[in-house]
Design an enzyme around this catalytic site. Structure first.
Site, short mmCIF file in Angstrom:
data_model
loop_
_atom_site.label_atom_id
_atom_site.label_comp_id
_atom_site.label_asym_id
_atom_site.label_seq_id
_atom_site.Cartn_x
_atom_site.Cartn_y
_atom_site.Cartn_z
N ASP A 264 88.57 54.04 40.34
CA ASP A 264 87.63 54.92 39.65
C ASP A 264 87.78 56.30 40.30
OD1 ASP A 264 85.75 56.09 38.07
OD2 ASP A 264 84.17 54.62 38.45
C1 BGC Z 1 83.41 57.03 35.97
C2 BGC Z 1 84.48 56.31 35.17
C3 BGC Z 1 85.29 57.31 34.40
C4 BGC Z 1 85.87 58.34 35.36
C5 BGC Z 1 86.71 59.40 34.70
C6 BGC Z 1 83.99 58.15 36.80
O1 BGC Z 1 82.98 58.90 37.39
O2 BGC Z 1 82.74 56.10 36.78
O3 BGC Z 1 83.91 55.37 34.32
O4 BGC Z 1 86.28 56.67 33.65
O5 BGC Z 1 84.81 58.98 36.05
O6 BGC Z 1 85.93 60.25 33.95
#
Ligand code: BGC
Length: 754
Positions: A264
């Site tokens: 993530d």
């Molecule tokens: C979120 C993810 C997301 C990623 C990219 C993160 O903060 O938890 O779900 O895909 O950002 O935007």
């Protein structure tokens, strides 16, 4: 050589057999995939290998230009393709070709209980992604709904592992059928948002395997997901983006996952753990999710210069690196290197139709009671609202005019169009006078993540004035439609934080109560991805759960209110009357306990396997939830007959089929979802009273009866034995309970397992 490979790739289509023989193995499509991967790997330098396992921009990672592998582009997900941001910043790039169709949020998809809708969703989203040149969609999310405060529950598929599993598989398959990878998230145990970077989840092996992992496992093993995203939180004191047990043992070893583990954004914290514990592709480091930034930090990624240096110094061999690169190359072949993939298209009418259909299929009619009217019987159900007889409708509530495709965090979109509920109602009820009163002020933000909300939400009037306006107008209306709920602003169904309270926010309760005093003909349309306390429920005759449903929201809501569409959605979670009916809260285990150094907060899932209806089933004495799991009404009525099984006893190798007649006993066509729960009669250890093991949604014309068959195997009777680490089932008596919600069981049938 540099340009040769590119030329070869470009002209593959017109090669003669002789020319094809001269192709390097990695480009030769007649060779098995794994052989091509080995060949590509053998040609890559250390620098090239290191480059492909970490990002080069906010959402892309490099390919291998020298060999003709293009860059890999990821994008959120999961409800539509997110607009482009700048290369190295979170600011929007300001493109003019990245407006999308916003599909309903995944709670709505889950509420359809219709796997065909999940397939349609995946395919449509895949086509939008293809057009936008995205190779990986960061979704779907299948974290279990453990508490109704969970800030991202709207992005997930509810509380039940079987329902989420059956819905995630076709989504993944549909998306990947277009050559776009699903990146299933957030693996695992990211069940609430508060302190998501510091939470260390403590959960029994049994609850982990019975409740929290099945949907991920189904996405991997049945859906064939090509990528999975590690979660921010910790498990067994290790971050999930580089977690020995979660990634190496369960995902890769036990489930045989051959795809890519993507961190993530900002979820990677340590080179050594990332190298050894299964992370394959690092994204978002130094960005702390969505806020903090460090420009061009890519060389400073944990899997970049530091890793390369360690290999050079002999602290690691290339064993782990080669495994990571193999996986990334496999992803390249599945996506960027895939030949003959469709071009895709954006904002097509068929995508809008898909968004509308899914929304209409997922809207849940929670309550529909009779109210006095001028009909011969003197009373009829408040819904549907007859478009020709109704003279005036008052629409109340900020959510009637607020765009819901923006906000909420990373799933926020730049929708090409979003039909607002007020506009949808005006368009559908043309012969009625439609008046509007805002009623309360919730969120007045005028733009989110670079997208300006359509209508100004600026307001200067006091709450007393807003209430007085609503009451005054309500007095004169045939029907009042209140469109309220949550709104994806911070703490109101939004990434990064949970809700602070289970109550309906802002002055909504007060306005509802005030309106009821002058006009009881009130429909409450709730917009949210979570259950909310509804203190006035006994006085409000009709309640509709309309989720965050994307581009076609207004049309979908109006079609259900008018009865053009007979609602058939079913709740994918238990709607509690109050928080103490929910296991996570009743056991006092949410949000956890900070350790003395205040760096980690331990959250022990004390309710164990008893999540959602598994908890309320045990605690019947403590009061009923407002609406049970699987609940959803219709404008028609259904009747379930007697259930029969094809055998009275099943063995380990058998399957068992239950058959039940379902009839539409009302006067309009509609769909019912038949739900099969299994209960072990005399379990040796603890077991939920019952668990969902199969379901089928069936469409029936008035007067029509159909026989529905639901088949289960041994796994439907099994539980996970934490001591042996195996799924197990003991011989004995079981009961099949067939019904239309977890609390409406119409038929039962005993059988044995031997
Ligand atoms: C979120 C993810 C997301 C990623 C990219 C993160 O903060 O938890 O779900 O895909 O950002 O935007």
């Amino acid at each position: 050589m540099k340009h040769l490979a590119l030329t070869i790739v470009a002209s593959l289509g017109c090669l003669s057999p002789l020319q094809a023989q001269t192709l390097p193995v990695y480009l030769d499509e007649s060779k098995p995939l794994e052989q091509r991967i080995d060949d590509a790997l053998s040609r890559m330098t250390l620098d090239e290998k290191i480059a492909v396992i970490h990002a080069q921009s906010k959402f892309s990672s490099p390919g291998v230009k020298r060999l003709g592998f293009p860059d890999l582009w990821t994008d959120d997900g999961p409800h539509g393709v997110r607009p482009d941001v700048l290369w190295d910043e979170w600011e929007q790039a300001g493109q003019t070709n990245d407006s999308c169709v916003a599909f309903p949020a995944l709670t709505c998809l889950a509420a359809t209980w219709n796997p065909a809708m999940a397939r349609l969703y995946g395919e449509s989203l895949g086509e939008e992604a293809l057009y936008r040149g995205k190779n990986v969609i960061l979704g779907p999310g299948v974290n279990i709904y453990r508490t109704p405060l969970g800030g991202r529950n709207f992005e997930y598929m509810g509380e039940d592992p079987l329902l989420a599993s059956r819905m995630v598989v076709p989504y993944v398959q549909g998306l990947q059928s277009k050559g776009v990878a699903a990146c299933v998230k957030h693996y695992a145990l990211n069940n609430d948002e508060e302190y998501r970077h510091q939470v260390n989840v403590k959960v029994s092996d049994r609850a982990l395997h019975e409740i929290y992992l099945p949907a991920f496992r189904a996405a991997v093993q049945e859906g064939g997901a090509w990528a999975i995203m590690g979660a921010y939180n910790l498990y067994k004191d290790q971050h999930n983006c580089h977690n020995e047990v979660m990634l190496n043992k369960i995902l890769k070893q036990d489930w045989g996952f051959d795809g890519v583990v993507i961190s993530d954004w900002g979820g990677c914290h340590d080179t050594d753990e990332a190298v050894r514990n299964g992370l394959d592709l690092e994204f978002g480091t130094w960005t702390d999710g969505l806020t903090m930034g460090k420009t061009n930090a890519y060389d400073a990624y944990y899997l970049a210069a530091a890793y390369k240096q360690a290999i050079r110094e002999g602290r690691y061999t290339t064993k782990e690196l080669d495994d990571k690169v193999r996986r990334v190359l496999r992803l390249f072949y599945r996506t960027t290197m895939r030949r003959n993939k469709p071009v895709g298209f954006l904002c097509s009418e068929s995508h809008y139709e898909a968004a509308l259909k899914i929304a209409q299929d997922g809207i849940v009619l929670l309550k529909n009671a009779t109210v006095p009217d001028g009909s011969p019987s003197g009373k009829r159900n408040l819904l549907p609202i007859n478009p020709t007889e109704t003279r005036s409708i008052l629409v109340v509530g900020e959510n009637a005019i607020k765009m819901m495709t923006v906000g909420g965090g990373s799933s926020s979109l730049k929708a090409q169009r979003e039909i607002l509920p007020l506009d949808g109602i005006k368009a559908r009820f043309k012969s009625a006078t439609i008046d509007y009163a805002r009623g309360y002020v919730g969120d007045t933000v005028q733009s989110y993540n670079g997208v300006t909300v359509g209508r100004s939400l600026y307001e200067t009037r006091s709450q007393a004035e807003l209430t007085a306006e609503a009451v005054d107008k309500a007095r004169r209306a045939d029907v009042v439609v209140f469109i309220g709920g949550l709104n994806k602003s911070d703490y109101q169904d939004c990434e990064g934080h949970d809700r602070k309270s289970y109550d309906m926010p802002y002055a909504q309760n007060e306005v509802v109560e005030a309106i009821l005093k002058v006009n009881p003909r009130l429909v409450f349309v709730n917009i949210s991805g979570n259950g909310i306390a509804l203190p006035w429920l006994s006085k409000v005759p009709a309640v509709v759960q309309a989720w965050f449903i994307g581009s076609e929201a207004g049309e979908a809501i109006a079609s259900v209110l008018a009865g053009d569409v007979n609602p058939s959605g079913k709740l994918p979670f238990t709607w509690y009357a109050s928080l103490d009916q929910c296991g996570a809260h009743a056991t006092g285990s949410y949000p956890g306990t900070w350790r003395p150094d205040h760096r980690v907060i331990d959250e022990e899932y004390r309710e164990d396997i008893f999540v959602g209806y598994r908890w309320t089933d045990r605690l019947k004495a403590k009061g009923k939830p407002l609406f049970p799991f699987g609940h959803g009404l219709s404008y028609t009525t259904f009747k379930l007959g007697r259930v029969t099984a094809d055998k009275v006893s099943m063995g380990a190798a058998d399957s068992l089929t239950f058959t039940i007649p379902v009839s539409n006993t009302g006067s309009v066509a509609g769909a019912e979802t038949v739900q099969l729960y299994i209960s072990e009669k005399q379990p040796k250890g603890e077991r939920p009273v019952k668990e969902l093991k199969a379901f089928r949604k069936v469409f029936l014309n008035p007067g029509e009866t159909r026989l529905i068959s639901l088949t289960i195997g041994k796994e439907a009777l099994s539980h996970y034995d934490g001591a042996t680490g195996r799924w197990t089932v003991s011989p004995g008596a079981f009961e099949a309970l067939v019904g239309t919600s977890a609390a409406d069981i119409a038929a039962r049938c005993i059988f044995t397992f031997k």
